[in-house]
Structures are given as C-alpha cells and as structure tokens.
Scaffold this motif. Structure first.
Motif, mmCIF file in Angstrom:
data_model
loop_
_atom_site.group_PDB
_atom_site.id
_atom_site.type_symbol
_atom_site.label_atom_id
_atom_site.label_comp_id
_atom_site.label_asym_id
_atom_site.label_seq_id
_atom_site.Cartn_x
_atom_site.Cartn_y
_atom_site.Cartn_z
ATOM 1 N N GLY A 132 1.039 -1.114 -0.125
ATOM 2 C CA GLY A 132 -0.197 -0.086 -0.109
ATOM 3 C C GLY A 132 0.979 1.340 0.391
ATOM 4 N N THR A 133 1.999 1.335 0.487
ATOM 5 C CA THR A 133 3.152 2.375 0.838
ATOM 6 C C THR A 133 3.377 2.287 -0.347
ATOM 7 N N TYR A 134 3.649 1.424 -1.205
ATOM 8 C CA TYR A 134 4.551 1.268 -2.612
ATOM 9 C C TYR A 134 2.958 2.054 -3.796
ATOM 10 N N LYS A 135 1.983 1.510 -3.171
ATOM 11 C CA LYS A 135 1.166 2.721 -3.607
ATOM 12 C C LYS A 135 1.219 3.645 -4.079
ATOM 13 N N GLU A 136 0.990 4.222 -2.733
ATOM 14 C CA GLU A 136 1.203 5.338 -2.854
ATOM 15 C C GLU A 136 2.540 6.532 -3.864
ATOM 16 N N ARG A 137 3.045 6.512 -3.338
ATOM 17 C CA ARG A 137 4.760 6.515 -3.834
ATOM 18 C C ARG A 137 4.418 6.265 -5.168
ATOM 19 N N TYR A 138 4.154 5.583 -5.951
ATOM 20 C CA TYR A 138 3.871 5.288 -7.291
ATOM 21 C C TYR A 138 2.924 5.295 -8.251
ATOM 22 N N ASP A 139 2.016 5.685 -7.378
ATOM 23 C CA ASP A 139 0.789 6.110 -7.756
ATOM 24 C C ASP A 139 0.644 4.649 -8.338
ATOM 25 N N GLY A 140 0.524 3.938 -8.189
ATOM 26 C CA GLY A 140 0.317 1.915 -9.018
ATOM 27 C C GLY A 140 -0.526 1.566 -8.873
ATOM 28 N N ARG A 141 -0.913 0.093 -8.891
ATOM 29 C CA ARG A 141 -1.887 -0.339 -8.728
ATOM 30 C C ARG A 141 -1.701 -1.719 -7.790
ATOM 31 N N PHE A 142 -2.891 -2.363 -6.150
ATOM 32 C CA PHE A 142 -2.805 -2.924 -4.997
ATOM 33 C C PHE A 142 -3.882 -4.423 -5.796
ATOM 34 N N ILE A 143 -3.398 -5.174 -5.635
ATOM 35 C CA ILE A 143 -4.348 -5.957 -6.722
ATOM 36 C C ILE A 143 -3.941 -7.568 -5.156
ATOM 37 N N CYS A 144 -5.470 -7.310 -4.463
ATOM 38 C CA CYS A 144 -5.442 -8.476 -3.619
ATOM 39 C C CYS A 144 -6.054 -10.049 -4.300
ATOM 40 N N ARG A 145 -5.603 -10.889 -4.515
ATOM 41 C CA ARG A 145 -5.712 -12.699 -4.852
ATOM 42 C C ARG A 145 -5.441 -13.424 -3.841
ATOM 43 N N PHE A 146 -6.445 -13.833 -3.831
ATOM 44 C CA PHE A 146 -7.384 -15.185 -3.272
ATOM 45 C C PHE A 146 -6.198 -16.308 -3.695
ATOM 46 N N ASP A 147 -4.962 -16.717 -3.254
ATOM 47 C CA ASP A 147 -4.922 -18.186 -3.513
ATOM 48 C C ASP A 147 -5.248 -18.712 -3.040
ATOM 49 N N ASP A 148 -5.985 -19.888 -3.192
ATOM 50 C CA ASP A 148 -7.115 -20.862 -2.993
ATOM 51 C C ASP A 148 -7.806 -21.377 -3.857
ATOM 52 N N THR A 149 -6.994 -22.307 -3.599
ATOM 53 C CA THR A 149 -6.601 -23.205 -4.777
ATOM 54 C C THR A 149 -6.114 -24.993 -4.827
ATOM 55 N N ASP A 150 -6.244 -23.977 -3.199
ATOM 56 C CA ASP A 150 -5.751 -25.978 -2.451
ATOM 57 C C ASP A 150 -7.039 -26.169 -1.260
ATOM 58 N N PRO A 151 -8.281 -26.680 -2.004
ATOM 59 C CA PRO A 151 -9.415 -27.385 -0.989
ATOM 60 C C PRO A 151 -9.001 -28.135 0.078
ATOM 61 N N GLU A 152 -7.578 -28.477 -0.182
ATOM 62 C CA GLU A 152 -7.148 -29.869 1.341
ATOM 63 C C GLU A 152 -6.207 -29.369 2.161
ATOM 64 N N THR A 153 -5.270 -29.525 2.340
ATOM 65 C CA THR A 153 -4.176 -28.769 2.719
ATOM 66 C C THR A 153 -4.227 -27.358 3.767
ATOM 67 N N LYS A 154 -5.052 -26.778 2.647
ATOM 68 C CA LYS A 154 -4.764 -25.205 3.015
ATOM 69 C C LYS A 154 -6.644 -25.072 2.853
ATOM 70 N N ARG A 155 -6.988 -25.541 3.271
ATOM 71 C CA ARG A 155 -8.571 -25.541 3.046
ATOM 72 C C ARG A 155 -9.476 -24.173 3.240
ATOM 73 N N PRO A 156 -10.035 -23.200 2.842
ATOM 74 C CA PRO A 156 -10.155 -22.400 2.701
ATOM 75 C C PRO A 156 -11.172 -21.524 3.694
ATOM 76 N N ASP A 157 -11.440 -21.029 4.495
ATOM 77 C CA ASP A 157 -12.518 -20.658 5.733
ATOM 78 C C ASP A 157 -12.994 -19.686 4.560
ATOM 79 N N LEU A 158 -14.534 -20.115 4.861
ATOM 80 C CA LEU A 158 -15.198 -19.259 3.569
ATOM 81 C C LEU A 158 -15.525 -17.449 4.302
ATOM 82 N N ASP A 159 -15.315 -17.456 5.779
ATOM 83 C CA ASP A 159 -15.641 -15.922 6.404
ATOM 84 C C ASP A 159 -14.373 -15.876 6.302
ATOM 85 N N ALA A 160 -13.112 -15.727 5.911
ATOM 86 C CA ALA A 160 -11.899 -15.574 6.252
ATOM 87 C C ALA A 160 -11.557 -14.612 4.919
#
Length: 571
Positions: A132-160
């Motif tokens: 977020g700080t770099y985004k402000e410094r460079y007038d850039g873009r901040f992507i939030c990508r949920f890496d939720d492609t492991d439904p077994e070992t690191k099973r996603p929590d729907l509330d998370a």
C-alpha cells in the motif's frame, strides 16, 4: 538469585531498556527488553521466574529519566549501538528503498496473495502495509488475490475472505482489484493446454515416492517422453475428474538433471477429491499448484514487482520455466525475511490460533490474547500505528523482530489527544473520608481545558487500590479532590494546597466512590481484570478509546450482564 547474577541482569537489562527507549523515543517496555536479554544470555534462562521482576525495576528507573538523560547514559554504556540508532535517524527519509527497474510507461503493479484459511495475524500486516505504501509512492495498483486453490491442505475458510478485506481496510488501504483464484480454473486449464502444446508439460502417473527417487537421482520417469497428444488427452481426463487423488499429475518439463532437485519437473496440477468449500468451485477436481497458478496470474494481471519470503526463492525459479515457455518477462522480485513479534505467548500461525479457538483456549480471533489484527483493532489500536511500525522494518532479507512497544508508541501518539481520562480501580479497598468537598473534579483531559471537568462524588468513602493505601499517618493526594491523611483506617481531609505534591512529594493516586461506581471488566493480554470505574464512564460510547489514569488506555466495548466491558490497549 545471587548478588553477582542480579548485578549482571540489571546491567544488561539497563542497556537494553535504554536502547528500547532511545530508539523508539518512548518509555521502555519490559517485553521488548526480555527478548534480547534472554537471547543474548542463555544462562539467565534457568532464572526465568525471577528475572522479569528485576527487569521491571530497571525499566521503571529508565522510564523515570528524561530523554536527554537516557541518551547520555546510553552513550556511556553502548556508544556503538547509539551511533547505529543515530545513523538510522539520519538515513533516508523513508525506510522503504525505491523499487528496482520501475518502467515509467508501465507503472507499478503489486499484489498481496493471501491464503484465506483464516483471518490475518499480525505478521500478515507487513505485506499490505508495504504494498500500500509503494502504491501511494508510485501512484500504482494494489491487487488482492486470494490464492485459494488448495481445498484440502490449506482449506479456505469462507469467513476469511471478507475478514481479510476488512483487515486491509483497517490498515488504511483499498485494493484496486480483488481476485479469487478459485474463480479462474478455466484460465489455468487453458494455459496448461498451451504449455502442453509447447512440449512444456507431461502427465505422470508415477507413485510419488517412486518419482521422488528418480528425480533425486536425476533420472527421467517413463512418462517424460509422452507425445503432446497423449498428454493432452490425459490432462482432459484430469479436468473431467476421471482420476482420483494421487493417480495422475501434470508436470512442467524442466531440467531433470538440474543441480537443485526442487526444480526438476515440478507438479503443476494434481487431483483433489475433497470439494472446495466455495459452491462456485465445488465441482472441480483438477487443481493447479500454487507456483503454476500464481505465476500465470502474476503475468495476466500485469504484476511488475513481487515481494515474497526469502524461503520462497525456489518459487521464482520454478515459475521462470513456465515464463520461458510462454516468452513472458518475469516481474522484479524482492525477498525479505520473516517477522517475529514479541509480547505474545501464541505463535504467529493461523492454524495454531484456530486450534486454540477450537479448543476453547481463546474466545475467538479477536481475543486480546490472540496476535491477530482483529484483536488489535478490538483493543483500540489503529491500523496506521501498525503500518508505520511495519514500514520501519524495511525489506531486509534477514529475519526482523517487531517490538509491540513500537506499535504502542505509534498508537499512543494517535490516540492520546482524543482519549478522555477516567478513574478505574482494580480490586479496590474502601476507605472512609472525613471532611473535604462532596466530590472531586479532575479534568476530562489535562491538555484540553475546554472539555471541562468530571464530577466524581465522595459519598463518605472512596475506593482505592490496595497498593495505594498509605501507612498510618502518611498522606496521599486524591486526584481532583485534594490531600488526605491516613488516620486509624480512614482518610482525614488535609487541604488542597498543591505544594504538598510539588514540594513534599505526596503521591497522587486515582480513586472512585465507594458506592455508586460502575462495575467494569478490563480484558487484557494476561486475562480479565475486574474493578470499579467512576460514574462518568457511562458517558463514554462504544468504540471510544479512553485513558484510565495510572492504568492505561482502553477501548470501550459495551455492556454485558450489568458491567461495562473494555479492552486494554496499552499503557
């Protein structure tokens, strides 16, 4: 503890207390002193029960010094360490270095890629704080990508998913784009097909142990030389769910003799029988591994700079094989060390915190004992205070320690001016009062006269903390009321001449009426503390951060079963 050891502890603790106080320009913190003290002196550990008491006394002495006295003493005890602190103070204006190889035509695009297997702990705050700080410094873009492609070992929590977005907002940032990788399976399949057509991948049905032995020996498995048509046919069967877990994988063809075995023909897709918790993705059984999914997404979303842990260096190396097959340019990568946080008994681990909650040892993700962002927010700590502390850590490849005292110092600067003052007495002792006014009138805030004064009644007796009860014949100053003398188990009013405090050293204490106060439960990192607050605490609204004089700051949480509940913030 013998006298020689005690002297060593006091000497070492004083140096660390001075370092802590001078570095953060605030009072020293016992927890921040204990960590390096015990780490540098392993022989102290067998006296772990006694040492905190010694350190507490040393810290109190250091905190009684002026900033000038602290710096002067530190110059005598540890001149090299003081010089290092001063060099940091005189360094670059911003602790975050400039990003390498920024293309002005393209700009800066960065991503936080959380696994939504639970709400965020404190360590997670570093990534959005820096991005977020770099985004402000460079007038850039901040992507939030949920890496939720492991439904077994690191099973996603729907509330998370929402909890993490709430945490980013709490820290003061707003992602430009939010992506859920589990929505993008068809995109990953398409790129797998293209990779197969470029002879960059093959399907493999070797048992895991058998392939591992071949890989470690630098030998190809019998499936490596399959033609693209056969691989494509078997991959489509994977997509259609015709295999069970462990039966078939898709491997990226790299260098089977590469000097790093971790890079040899790594798995890009595998079969998982357990359905994904999101209904939109529940029908899929063929799932990409993180290195494939993340690499494809970084390219397709235009990520220019990646920050990741130093332990994930192999990820970039694996992904470069895919990028080379597609003739893509790999983003700039910054590796950093892990963050270690003091002051908590609970490990910075989502799975560990979840286990403690499930076992009933923590009340929830916002339990004051939990090292989570939800907990800090409920305690009245502002996101800005956390971000500033994280930014100060920089982007070093070494592991770094975040002292909670740094967050507390930042937060104190943010809340002190707004926090009205109140009295709160823990485990109070009632003492009759003879003479004097009918009420005390301490200021609502000592630096804001315009806020007026509080009315704290004295209905014949006051309640004070046991440690504040003076010896027979001695005096104390009841703040906002006046001086009283302890005589035969009661207080006799002795006037309101402030010189008793300024020139004679009469201690100033807080107090509440013996009758008519407000029952209050203060939730702290060490457990709940019950007591009585002055009546005017009822004027404080939920979410107000107040200061209980001589106790600390606290956030008003509400009322439960007839008592006000507040969450302890910090001193």
């Amino acid at each position: 503890m013998d006298s020689e050891l005690r002297e060593r502890v006091e000497r070492a603790a004083r140096t660390h207390a001075l370092l802590n106080a001078v570095k953060y320009e605030s009072d020293a913190d016992v927890g921040a002193v204990m960590g390096p003290l015990m780490g540098e002196n392993p022989d102290f550990r067998e006296h772990a029960d006694e040492i905190p008491g010694v350190v507490g006394g040393v810290v109190a002495d250091v905190n009684a010094l002026s900033p000038e006295e602290r710096r002067a003493e530190l110059e005598e005890l540890a001149p090299a360490e003081l010089a290092e602190i001063e060099a940091e103070d005189e360094g670059d204006e911003h602790p975050l270095p400039d990003l390498p190889n920024v293309d002005d035509d393209v700009g800066v695009v960065m991503r936080a890629a959380p696994n939504p297997n639970g709400p965020w702990h404190l360590g997670h705050a570093r990534m959005p704080a820096v991005i977020g700080t770099y985004k402000e410094r460079y007038d850039g873009r901040f992507i939030c990508r949920f890496d939720d492609t492991d439904p077994e070992t690191k099973r996603p929590d729907l509330d998370a998913y929402d909890a993490i977005l709430d945490a980013i907002e709490f820290l003061g940032f707003d992602p430009d784009v939010v992506i859920r990788a589990s929505d993008r399976l068809e995109t990953y399949y398409d790129h797998a097909r293209k990779l197969i057509d470029r002879d960059g991948a093959y399907t493999c049905s070797c048992p895991q142990g058998e392939f591992s032995d071949l890989k470690n020996a630098g030998e190809a498995c019998p499936h490596r030389e399959k033609d693209a048509a056969t691989t494509r046919e078997e991959f489509e069967a994977m997509v259609d769910g015709e295999y069970s877990a462990g039966e078939m994988v898709l491997r990226v063809r790299t260098d089977i003799t590469h000097k790093n075995p971790a890079l040899r023909d790594w798995v890009a897709f595998r079969m998982i029988d357990r359905p994904h918790p999101r209904s939109e993705a529940a029908d899929y059984r063929c799932w990409p591994m993180l290195d494939f999914q993340s690499g494809v997404d970084d390219h397709l979303t235009g990520v220019t700079h990646i920050i990741r842990g130093i332990d994930l260096q192999d990820s970039a190396k694996r992904q470069r094989f895919v990028y080379d097959y597609f003739d893509w340019e790999y983003p700039e990568v910054i590796h950093w060390g892990h963050v270690q946080v003091d002051a908590y008994d609970v490990t910075l681990s989502t799975s560990t915190i979840k286990e403690l909650i499930d076992a009933g040892e923590l009340d929830g993700w916002d339990d004051p004992r939990a090292p989570t962002l939800a907990s800090l927010q409920r305690r009245g700590i502002r996101g800005e205070a956390i971000v500033d502390a994280m930014i100060e850590l920089g982007t070093s490849t070494s592991n770094v320690e975040l002292s909670m005292s740094a967050i507390y110092a930042n937060n104190r600067d943010l809340i002190d001016d707004d926090a009205n003052r109140y009295f709160f007495v823990r485990s109070g002792e009632a003492v009759p009062v003879e003479g004097g006014p009918d009420a005390g009138h301490p200021p609502v805030h000592p630096e804001h006269e315009e806020r007026g004064r509080r009315d704290v009644p004295v209905p014949g007796a006051v309640r004070i903390e046991p440690a504040d009860v003076p010896a027979e014949g001695e005096r104390v100053w009841l703040k906002g009321f006046g001086c009283v003398r302890h005589v035969d188990g009661r207080f006799e009013y002795a006037g309101d001449d402030i010189t008793a405090v300024r020139e004679e050293g009469v201690p100033v204490i807080h107090w509440v009426p013996a009758e008519g106060g407000v029952p209050l439960r203060l939730r702290t990192m060490d457990g709940d503390v019950t007591g009585v607050a002055e009546p005017e605490i009822s004027d404080a609204a939920v979410d107000d951060v107040v200061q209980f004089e001589r106790v600390g700051f606290a956030r008003i949480d509400g009322e439960t079963d007839g008592e006000t509940v507040a969450y302890y913030t910090h001193e």
